[in-house]
Design a protein around this motif. Structure first.
Motif, PDB file in Angstrom:
ATOM      1  N   THR A  28      19.831  37.287  26.186  1.00 21.87           N
ATOM      2  CA  THR A  28      20.623  37.634  27.028  1.00 21.87           C
ATOM      3  C   THR A  28      22.015  37.346  26.423  1.00 21.87           C
ATOM      4  O   THR A  28      23.197  38.031  26.537  1.00 21.87           O
ATOM      5  CB  THR A  28      20.546  37.636  28.606  1.00 21.87           C
ATOM      6  N   VAL A  29      22.147  36.022  26.060  1.00 16.94           N
ATOM      7  CA  VAL A  29      23.136  35.528  25.272  1.00 16.94           C
ATOM      8  C   VAL A  29      23.711  36.445  24.282  1.00 16.94           C
ATOM      9  O   VAL A  29      24.874  36.592  24.007  1.00 16.94           O
ATOM     10  CB  VAL A  29      22.961  34.055  25.041  1.00 16.94           C
ATOM     11  N   VAL A  30      22.816  36.667  23.404  1.00 18.80           N
ATOM     12  CA  VAL A  30      22.992  37.243  22.096  1.00 18.80           C
ATOM     13  C   VAL A  30      23.414  38.809  22.547  1.00 18.80           C
ATOM     14  O   VAL A  30      24.376  39.181  21.686  1.00 18.80           O
ATOM     15  CB  VAL A  30      21.745  37.336  21.199  1.00 18.80           C
ATOM     16  N   GLU A  31      22.829  39.470  23.329  1.00 15.05           N
ATOM     17  CA  GLU A  31      23.084  40.568  23.800  1.00 15.05           C
ATOM     18  C   GLU A  31      24.479  40.810  24.507  1.00 15.05           C
ATOM     19  O   GLU A  31      25.238  41.737  24.642  1.00 15.05           O
ATOM     20  CB  GLU A  31      22.214  41.303  24.742  1.00 15.05           C
TER      21      GLU A  31
ATOM     22  N   LEU B  91      31.020  28.362  26.220  1.00 17.63           N
ATOM     23  CA  LEU B  91      31.409  28.310  27.547  1.00 17.63           C
ATOM     24  C   LEU B  91      30.295  29.175  28.544  1.00 17.63           C
ATOM     25  O   LEU B  91      30.178  29.367  29.588  1.00 17.63           O
ATOM     26  CB  LEU B  91      32.759  29.127  27.690  1.00 17.63           C
ATOM     27  N   SER B  92      29.281  30.130  27.650  1.00 13.39           N
ATOM     28  CA  SER B  92      28.512  30.890  28.477  1.00 13.39           C
ATOM     29  C   SER B  92      27.481  29.990  28.799  1.00 13.39           C
ATOM     30  O   SER B  92      27.162  28.909  28.409  1.00 13.39           O
ATOM     31  CB  SER B  92      27.647  31.713  27.369  1.00 13.39           C
ATOM     32  N   ARG B  93      26.990  30.434  30.055  1.00 16.96           N
ATOM     33  CA  ARG B  93      25.846  29.830  30.866  1.00 16.96           C
ATOM     34  C   ARG B  93      24.551  29.436  29.923  1.00 16.96           C
ATOM     35  O   ARG B  93      24.079  30.157  29.175  1.00 16.96           O
ATOM     36  CB  ARG B  93      25.264  30.630  32.220  1.00 16.96           C
ATOM     37  N   ARG B  94      24.334  28.149  30.051  1.00 15.32           N
ATOM     38  CA  ARG B  94      23.170  27.482  29.311  1.00 15.32           C
ATOM     39  C   ARG B  94      22.193  26.939  30.041  1.00 15.32           C
ATOM     40  O   ARG B  94      22.351  26.664  31.141  1.00 15.32           O
ATOM     41  CB  ARG B  94      23.746  26.395  28.469  1.00 15.32           C
ATOM     42  N   LEU B  95      21.000  26.984  29.401  1.00 15.01           N
ATOM     43  CA  LEU B  95      19.841  26.330  30.027  1.00 15.01           C
ATOM     44  C   LEU B  95      19.422  25.138  29.071  1.00 15.01           C
ATOM     45  O   LEU B  95      18.792  24.020  29.551  1.00 15.01           O
ATOM     46  CB  LEU B  95      18.443  27.322  29.852  1.00 15.01           C
ATOM     47  N   VAL B  96      20.018  25.100  27.871  1.00 14.80           N
ATOM     48  CA  VAL B  96      19.666  23.842  27.022  1.00 14.80           C
ATOM     49  C   VAL B  96      20.899  23.890  26.285  1.00 14.80           C
ATOM     50  O   VAL B  96      21.769  24.479  26.258  1.00 14.80           O
ATOM     51  CB  VAL B  96      18.314  24.151  25.937  1.00 14.80           C
ATOM     52  N   THR B  97      21.123  22.594  25.828  1.00 17.87           N
ATOM     53  CA  THR B  97      22.303  22.094  25.002  1.00 17.87           C
ATOM     54  C   THR B  97      22.393  23.100  23.576  1.00 17.87           C
ATOM     55  O   THR B  97      21.233  23.060  22.850  1.00 17.87           O
ATOM     56  CB  THR B  97      22.385  20.588  24.607  1.00 17.87           C
ATOM     57  N   PRO B  98      23.342  23.809  23.351  1.00 17.48           N
ATOM     58  CA  PRO B  98      23.394  24.471  22.274  1.00 17.48           C
ATOM     59  C   PRO B  98      23.949  23.805  20.975  1.00 17.48           C
ATOM     60  O   PRO B  98      24.191  22.689  21.060  1.00 17.48           O
ATOM     61  CB  PRO B  98      24.533  25.474  22.595  1.00 17.48           C
ATOM     62  N   ILE B  99      23.622  24.517  19.811  1.00 18.38           N
ATOM     63  CA  ILE B  99      24.152  24.008  18.402  1.00 18.38           C
ATOM     64  C   ILE B  99      25.653  24.363  18.592  1.00 18.38           C
ATOM     65  O   ILE B  99      26.105  25.623  18.583  1.00 18.38           O
ATOM     66  CB  ILE B  99      23.305  24.461  17.291  1.00 18.38           C
ATOM     67  N   TYR B 100      26.350  23.327  18.399  1.00 14.68           N
ATOM     68  CA  TYR B 100      28.041  23.748  18.860  1.00 14.68           C
ATOM     69  C   TYR B 100      28.540  24.489  17.461  1.00 14.68           C
ATOM     70  O   TYR B 100      27.791  24.248  16.257  1.00 14.68           O
ATOM     71  CB  TYR B 100      28.614  22.426  19.112  1.00 14.68           C
ATOM     72  N   PRO B 101      29.782  24.858  17.761  1.00 19.83           N
ATOM     73  CA  PRO B 101      29.963  25.958  16.542  1.00 19.83           C
ATOM     74  C   PRO B 101      30.318  25.275  15.085  1.00 19.83           C
ATOM     75  O   PRO B 101      29.853  25.859  14.252  1.00 19.83           O
ATOM     76  CB  PRO B 101      31.331  26.572  17.019  1.00 19.83           C
ATOM     77  N   ALA B 102      30.785  23.979  15.386  1.00 19.89           N
ATOM     78  CA  ALA B 102      31.081  23.232  13.846  1.00 19.89           C
ATOM     79  C   ALA B 102      29.806  23.069  13.255  1.00 19.89           C
ATOM     80  O   ALA B 102      29.580  23.071  11.879  1.00 19.89           O
ATOM     81  CB  ALA B 102      31.801  21.959  14.185  1.00 19.89           C
ATOM     82  N   ASP B 103      28.692  22.719  14.022  1.00 20.00           N
ATOM     83  CA  ASP B 103      27.509  22.340  13.258  1.00 20.00           C
ATOM     84  C   ASP B 103      26.892  23.505  12.728  1.00 20.00           C
ATOM     85  O   ASP B 103      26.042  23.776  11.748  1.00 20.00           O
ATOM     86  CB  ASP B 103      26.644  21.672  14.153  1.00 20.00           C
TER      87      ASP B 103
END
Length: 393
Positions: A202-205, A106-118
């Protein structure tokens, strides 16, 4: 290039110690992130707040929720949205702590993340067992490379997985740089884009007041150049415990990454297509890179992430492996004075230089292929040549 921190070091160290757990039931405070779920309509998408701040508000089609109404409340308390329409009843929301799964989605993204299950599957393939009591005399420092930081979702999952290794560090000051010098586990994450790397930091922090941020070193630039700069600062070239590559043309960096991996270290390469994994496997084979392909796993099978394993391996054609055999003469054999077709039972020996390889590539189970990508998993081989050159004790 090492990416400098975006927050004051003392603030980051202090805020990471202000840990909040669901079980303690303390009220939400300014700076916390909160998940809001509708009390009645549980199918409605959840809302991830920004860090709570007095005077700030959340606006949506269901109305407005003031941050002041959330601050001071506890997990599973109810808040109501306000609306200017007198005919519409206020919508009730239940408050929840933010999980890592929800935060990365749900956090703001600039690129597609690796989703939690993967991400969880990738971490499981690395088989990490952090031990806070482990010293450098017992085992070398745990260092993992992530090439292709992207959104920072996998970075967070990796940092959480190794966090226990650094939990026992005690220093006499609030200086983050001094604390980092004593780390027993590090995630080196690099991205070619400074914009993506800065956003990922910033996402990690931003997750739980930066609880996992201090385990991570962010870098910007070509992964091979970053590795060479890290090797130059160490006594040994092989310092990485594991590595993960999620980037275009990953095969161009296999030799450099293999050189930095310790013996039996795991290298995982993510590719959207199975043919890209084959390209990596072919390059390893042709160039003699000391990596052993253990498995190939397909992600996103049938809408999930079960990690279906594929059979990808090199084989020699039977025509090159069959021994030299002659068929016994028969009554039909004639001497016609010219060469006929060679007998199918006759195999010519093939020199090592002339041998070619064929590639088996197929799913091990199931028939239908519905995937979100593939993971090639290699292990670093032991360098027998280096050991043979060492003097005997």
């Amino acid at each position: 290039m090492r990416l400098s921190g975006s927050r004051p070091t003392a603030t980051l160290l202090q805020s990471s110690r202000q840990r909040r757990w669901i079980s303690d039931g303390r009220p939400f405070a300014p700076g916390d992130l909160v998940i809001l779920r509708q009390k009645i309509d549980r199918s409605a998408p959840p809302i991830l707040t920004k860090p709570l701040k007095p005077g700030r508000r959340i606006e949506g089609h269901k109305g407005i929720i003031q941050h002041d109404d959330i601050i001071g409340k506890r997990v599973r308390d109810i808040v109501k949205s306000s609306t200017t329409r007198s005919t519409r009843d206020p919508t009730e929301y239940r408050l929840h702590e933010v999980t890592l799964d929800e935060y990365t989605r749900l956090s703001r993204r600039l690129v597609t993340p690796i989703y939690p299950a993967d991400a969880n599957l990738i971490v499981a393939l690395l088989d990490l067992h952090p031990d806070a009591g482990e010293t450098e005399e017992v085992a070398p420092r745990l260092e993992i490379l992530e090439a292709g930081t992207g959104h920072g979702a996998l970075t967070l999952h990796l940092s959480r997985a190794i966090h226990a290794q650094n939990s026992g560090i005690r220093i006499g000051s609030e200086d983050v740089d001094e604390w980092k010098a004593h780390r027993r586990a590090i995630i080196h994450t690099t991205d070619i884009s400074s914009q993506f790397a800065a956003h990922a930091q910033t996402v990690v922090e931003g997750f739980r007041r930066g609880i996992y941020a201090r385990n991570v070193d962010f870098h910007v630039g070509d992964v091979s150049e970053v590795l060479r700069s890290l090797q130059a600062c160490r006594d040994t070239r092989s310092f990485l415990s594991h590595a993960f590559l999620d980037m275009p043309a990953a095969d161009a960096h296999l030799a450099t990454v293999a050189d930095a991996l310790r013996t039996d270290g795991t290298l995982i390469v993510f590719n959207p297509s199975i043919t890209q994994v084959i390209s990596c496997a072919t390059k390893v084979k042709e160039q003699g890179i000391p990596l052993d392909l253990e498995k190939v796993v397909e992600l996103g099978v049938n809408g999930g992430s079960g990690g279906r394993e594929w059979d990808v391996r090199f084989v020699r054609p039977r025509s090159e492996e069959a021994p030299l055999r002659e068929t016994p003469p028969s009554d039909t054999d004639t001497d016609s004075g010219h060469d006929g077709d060679a007998s199918p039972e006759l195999r010519s020996p093939v020199s090592a230089a002339d041998r070619t390889w064929s590639l088996v590539c197929r799913p091990k189970v199931g028939e239908r292929i519905v995937g979100g990508g593939f993971l090639g998993v290699w292990k670093k081989q032991r360098d027998m040549r280096a050991e043979s050159n060492q003097p005997s004790p």
